[in-house]
Design an enzyme around this catalytic site. Structure first.
Site, short mmCIF file in Angstrom:
data_model
loop_
_atom_site.label_atom_id
_atom_site.label_comp_id
_atom_site.label_asym_id
_atom_site.label_seq_id
_atom_site.Cartn_x
_atom_site.Cartn_y
_atom_site.Cartn_z
N HIS A 82 0.95 -1.11 -0.11
CA HIS A 82 -0.05 -0.12 -0.09
C HIS A 82 0.95 1.16 -0.20
CE1 HIS A 82 -4.31 1.21 0.26
NE2 HIS A 82 -3.70 2.24 0.73
N ASP A 161 -14.73 2.16 5.75
CA ASP A 161 -13.39 2.98 4.86
C ASP A 161 -14.37 3.43 3.80
OD1 ASP A 161 -11.05 4.06 4.48
OD2 ASP A 161 -10.76 2.16 3.12
N LYS A 187 -8.41 -1.85 6.39
CA LYS A 187 -8.48 -2.63 4.92
C LYS A 187 -7.51 -3.71 4.95
CE LYS A 187 -7.73 1.10 1.54
NZ LYS A 187 -8.07 2.46 2.27
N1 URA Z 1 -4.51 5.31 1.20
C1 URA Z 1 -5.75 4.99 1.91
O1 URA Z 1 -6.13 3.96 1.70
N2 URA Z 1 -6.09 5.76 2.82
C2 URA Z 1 -5.59 7.14 3.13
O2 URA Z 1 -6.07 7.62 3.99
C3 URA Z 1 -4.40 7.47 2.20
C4 URA Z 1 -3.93 6.43 1.44
#
Ligand code: URA
Length: 432
Positions: A82, A161, A187
């Protein structure tokens, strides 16, 4: 307690109890708290912050707002990756098939665009027919079929989310450490891979612009991962200018295809390789051998083949000719000679949003063809009138002269050569 009172407590800088945080998260996922109250609470958290205990409760409540896929049980070697959000950050589209081509499965719950950044889900939407997994059975099938699963928040997984992400995107409430940690880690933990690579961006195009702030974010993310038993590594990486040379959905898919075919933008290629080496190292490979294998996959067609398999498994058409094309282009040139000494990457991200590559209000359709192509980098010596970038326009009506002026203003041009920042500012969590 009435939800207005809970908002008021955070507005006044008080610590929220676990029960109050859960009321907020449940209200977001079941619709019992309205958008205006969610927005007010997000702004209160953005301004007042949240301590570590509040952040941990927020992560867990958001993780548990839907089901947990526990992908690490059926696919123990699967890795997730991520990024904290950047501009021209096309890494995921290259990383996933590249790492999978080396035999390590990749499961990634990606996000849509947030603020001035363009999101992986929006880029994937430029590939005709591509559908990310929204259900556990789809995710399992994808990993078994092609070794890659791109997933999206849904009513089944990470619904809190999904809702809060959308509101943050439209209310200027993205750059908040607890909200970013909760959004990303909820997540990631809901998907449940055993291994995680984090790309924490730092600089003008990132949500956290200074090295200490980016490092604090990296450490907060890693702490939550470790508490959950996830093996994690993080790179703090340069976002003082866009990572790759393309911004926008279809445009970034093309940029990814170039790297997967062995060419492409050198910064995008290098950072993707660095992150992919970390992923293979977590799977037990020696870093030098891992890098050699990854480079071979980029040059012998293995990575491109994995991309095609990945796109077909997700229902998409991998043909580059099937991607949306811009209808017009506008060149922006250097107003004077000199060195490019700084780039306002966030400003360029907002230009991409304005011409259609992002959402400005609820219900906005992304213009998949709209984008920006950069022709210069920090450190380049320019002649007056040399092209800085090309605006690729889709169907959204734009004030071309305003965009041209804003784009030119995003580049600082000076007589002295600057020293560009290194691509990797710090590596956290590797072997000591
Ligand atoms: N990526 C995400 O999933 N959430 C954020 O708040 C920032 C980057």
């Amino acid at each position: 307690m009435n939800f207005v009172e809970i908002i008021a407590r955070k507005r006044d800088g008080l610590e929220l109890s676990p029960a109050e945080i859960r009321t907020f998260v449940q209200g977001a996922s079941n619709g019992h708290v309205g958008d205006e109250q969610l927005a007010a609470m997000l702004m209160a958290i953005c301004i007042r912050g949240a301590n570590q205990a509040e952040t941990q409760v927020l992560v867990e409540a958001m993780r548990d707002s839907g089901s947990r896929w526990r992908m690490g049980e059926a696919f123990p070697d699967a890795v997730d990756k991520h990024s904290t959000g950047g501009v021209g950050d096309t890494v995921s589209l290259v990383f996933a098939p590249l790492v999978a081509s080396c035999g390590v499965p990749v499961v990634m719950m990606a996000g849509a665009g947030l603020g001035h950044t363009q999101g992986t889900l929006d880029k994937l939407a430029a590939i005709p027919g591509f559908r990310p997994a929204a259900r556990h059975a789809q995710a399992t099938d994808l990993l078994a079929t092609c070794g890659v699963c791109f997933a999206a928040q849904s009513d089944e997984i990470a619904p809190a989310d999904k809702k809060l992400y959308l509101i943050r995107d439209l209310t200027g409430t993205v750059p908040s450490l607890p909200l970013i940690v909760a959004s990303i880690m909820s997540k990631k933990l809901a998907v449940g891979a055993n291994r995680l690579i984090l790309d924490v961006k730092c600089g003008s195009g990132a949500f956290f612009k200074t090295p200490p702030a980016a490092r604090e974010l990296a450490e907060a993310l890693m702490e939550v991962a470790r508490r959950a038993g996830v093996e994690v590594r993080a790179l703090v990486t340069d976002m003082s200018q866009p990572l790759g040379d393309r911004l926008g959905c279809a445009s970034e898919v093309r940029a990814a295809l170039e790297v997967l075919a062995g060419g492409g933008d050198s910064r995008l290629r290098e950072l993707t390789l660095d992150l992919a080496v970390e992923a293979l190292a977590l799977a037990g490979r020696a870093p030098e051998a891992a890098r050699a294998e990854l480079e071979r996959k980029l040059s012998d067609g293995g990575a491109s083949g994995a991309y095609e398999a990945m796109v077909r498994a997700h229902g998409g058409d991998p043909d580059v000719e099937a991607l949306p094309r811009p209808r017009a282009s506008v060149s922006v040139t250097a107003p004077r000679a000199g060195f490019v000494s700084a780039v306002d990457a966030e400003g360029l991200g907002w230009i991409a949003v304005a011409i259609g590559a992002g959402r400005r209000r609820q219900g906005d359709e992304i213009d998949l063809a709209a984008g920006v192509k950069l022709h210069v980098r920090i450190g380049d010596l320019l002649a007056e009138g040399q092209p800085l970038l090309t605006l690729e326009l889709g169907d959204r009506e734009v004030d071309v002269e305003e965009m041209r002026a804003r784009a030119a203003a995003a580049f600082a041009i000076t007589e002295r050569a600057p020293s560009p920042a290194p691509l990797i500012a710090a590596r956290l969590g590797g072997p000591s």
